[in-house]
Design an enzyme around this catalytic site. Structure first.
Site, PDB file in Angstrom:
ATOM      1  N   GLU A   1      -4.988  -5.757  10.673  1.00  0.00           N
ATOM      2  CA  GLU A   1      -4.019  -4.698  10.936  1.00  0.00           C
ATOM      3  C   GLU A   1      -4.367  -3.993  12.243  1.00  0.00           C
ATOM      4  OE1 GLU A   1      -2.178  -3.144   7.100  1.00  0.00           O
ATOM      5  OE2 GLU A   1      -4.116  -2.204   7.230  1.00  0.00           O
TER       6      GLU A   1
ATOM      7  N   GLY B   1       2.302   1.956  11.012  1.00  0.00           N
ATOM      8  CA  GLY B   1       3.174   3.121  10.912  1.00  0.00           C
ATOM      9  C   GLY B   1       3.890   3.482  12.207  1.00  0.00           C
TER      10      GLY B   1
ATOM     11  N   GLU C   1      -6.809   4.269   7.954  1.00  0.00           N
ATOM     12  CA  GLU C   1      -6.633   5.697   7.677  1.00  0.00           C
ATOM     13  C   GLU C   1      -7.881   6.295   7.027  1.00  0.00           C
ATOM     14  OE1 GLU C   1      -2.890   5.257   5.642  1.00  0.00           O
ATOM     15  OE2 GLU C   1      -1.942   4.757   7.548  1.00  0.00           O
TER      16      GLU C   1
ATOM     17  N   HIS D   1      -9.502   0.658   5.071  1.00  0.00           N
ATOM     18  CA  HIS D   1      -8.198   0.891   5.707  1.00  0.00           C
ATOM     19  C   HIS D   1      -8.398   1.833   6.902  1.00  0.00           C
ATOM     20  CE1 HIS D   1      -4.098   2.198   6.418  1.00  0.00           C
ATOM     21  NE2 HIS D   1      -3.716   1.115   5.768  1.00  0.00           N
TER      22      HIS D   1
ATOM     23  N   LYS E   1       0.099   4.238  -0.093  1.00  0.00           N
ATOM     24  CA  LYS E   1      -0.532   5.394   0.559  1.00  0.00           C
ATOM     25  C   LYS E   1      -0.402   6.633  -0.346  1.00  0.00           C
ATOM     26  CE  LYS E   1       0.301   3.197   4.928  1.00  0.00           C
ATOM     27  NZ  LYS E   1       0.093   3.283   6.347  1.00  0.00           N
TER      28      LYS E   1
ATOM     29  N   SER F   1       3.576  -2.201  10.370  1.00  0.00           N
ATOM     30  CA  SER F   1       5.025  -2.108  10.549  1.00  0.00           C
ATOM     31  C   SER F   1       5.797  -3.324  10.039  1.00  0.00           C
ATOM     32  CB  SER F   1       5.366  -1.823  12.022  1.00  0.00           C
ATOM     33  OG  SER F   1       4.846  -0.558  12.400  1.00  0.00           O
TER      34      SER F   1
ATOM     35  N   ASN G   1       0.856  -1.184   0.000  1.00  0.00           N
ATOM     36  CA  ASN G   1       0.000   0.000   0.000  1.00  0.00           C
ATOM     37  C   ASN G   1       0.897   1.241   0.000  1.00  0.00           C
ATOM     38  OD1 ASN G   1      -1.816   2.032   0.530  1.00  0.00           O
ATOM     39  ND2 ASN G   1      -2.221   1.403   2.649  1.00  0.00           N
TER      40      ASN G   1
HETATM   41  P1  PGA Z   1       2.684   0.310   7.808  1.00  0.00           P
HETATM   42  O1  PGA Z   1       1.234   0.443   7.170  1.00  0.00           O
HETATM   43  O2  PGA Z   1       3.346  -0.876   7.130  1.00  0.00           O
HETATM   44  O3  PGA Z   1       3.352   1.594   7.498  1.00  0.00           O
HETATM   45  O4  PGA Z   1       2.515   0.060   9.259  1.00  0.00           O
HETATM   46  C1  PGA Z   1       0.406  -0.630   7.008  1.00  0.00           C
HETATM   47  C2  PGA Z   1      -0.807  -0.252   6.212  1.00  0.00           C
HETATM   48  O5  PGA Z   1      -0.806   0.621   5.358  1.00  0.00           O
HETATM   49  O6  PGA Z   1      -1.838  -0.826   6.396  1.00  0.00           O
END
Ligand code: PGA
Length: 261
Positions: A174, A180, A100, A98, A12, A220, A10
């Site tokens: 997740e 993150g 976010e 997601h 982002k 992560s 992803n």
């Molecule tokens: P990350 O994000 O690997 O930066 O923790 C995971 C995600 O986008 O779901």
């Protein structure tokens, strides 16, 4: 031995230009081309980069996902992208729910349910993200509170939804606190929850010939810890966020796949 696993990347809201996106994509193509292991690579770039990356694609084993979608096919919905548009671009997977999106855009369970319906009815595949917000001190992974959160999210998101093919749905577990943050969930704890998710799916889709769906871990994941998740039988792959647009991390991730068996 690592069996066939799914790697979802992803991107982002990164990178900032088409040129950079193409450079990053080139690294994926090189790495995937060199990887002998049975893996499936799904890349979710920004909407605005999808079409140019699609033109560059030269690896059969790379697939595209979008990071979101709207739940209607056309109309006066300023700023939105429809499943039909994604299908036209040959996008196969759509990330839905997601954290976010839930957090910054107030996406709720009803919207997520609508998006899943729209995606499936257009012949696209769903990557549904679920996970608890926090882990309390000394809390055991699969305790009642966490189970309830996870099962409620699955119940609402998949309410009334009929899945026709086993490949049409992927779940990404997740935990929000791990996204993150650099604080990845341990493979053992992720395994505990993922086993529960598999059991839930088996019960929910008991009448279907496919027994369950792929369940991934996300939060992560990087070149350093990737293999520890892929080694776990019940973890069918990973969803990588922050590391997925960092050139060094991408190379590390794929070199891990070459080294360990
Ligand atoms: P990350 O994000 O690997 O930066 O923790 C995971 C995600 O986008 O779901």
């Amino acid at each position: 031995m690592i069996m066939k696993k799914l790697l979802v990347f992803n991107w982002k809201m990164n990178p900032s230009s088409v040129k950079e996106a193409e450079e990053i994509f080139e690294i994926y193509q090189n790495q995937v081309g060199k990887t002998k292991r049975e893996i499936k690579t799904i890349i979710a770039p920004s909407f605005v980069h999808l079409s140019s990356l699609k033109k560059k694609k030269n690896q059969n084993n790379i697939f595209f996902a979008s990071q979101d979608v709207f739940w209607l096919n056309r109309g006066a919905y300023t700023g939105e992208i429809s499943p039909v548009m994604l299908k036209d671009l040959k996008v196969e997977y759509v990330i839905i729910g997601h954290s976010e999106r839930r957090r910054y855009f107030q996406e709720d369970e009803l919207m997520i349910n609508r998006k899943i319906r729209a995606v499936l009815s257009n012949g696209l595949k769903v990557i549904l993200c679920i996970g608890e917000k926090e882990r309390r001190k000394k809390e055991l992974t699969a305790n009642f509170r966490i189970k309830k959160i996870i099962f409620d999210q699955l119940n609402y998101a998949l309410q009334g939804i009929n899945i026709k093919k086993g490949g049409d749905l992927i779940i990404a577990y997740e935990p929000l606190w791990a996204i993150g943050s650099g604080l990845a969930e341990s493979p053992e704890s992720a395994q505990e929850i993922i086993i529960l998710i598999h059991e839930w799916l088996k019960r929910r889709f008991a009448e279907k010939s496919f027994k369950t769906f792929p369940v991934l871990y996300g939060g992560s994941v990087n070149g350093h810890n990737l293999v520890s998740y892929l080694k776990v039988k019940e973890i069918d792959g990973v969803l990588v966020g922050g590391a997925s647009t960092k050139k060094i991390e991408i190379i590390k991730i794929f070199s891990q796949l070459k080294n360990k068996s």
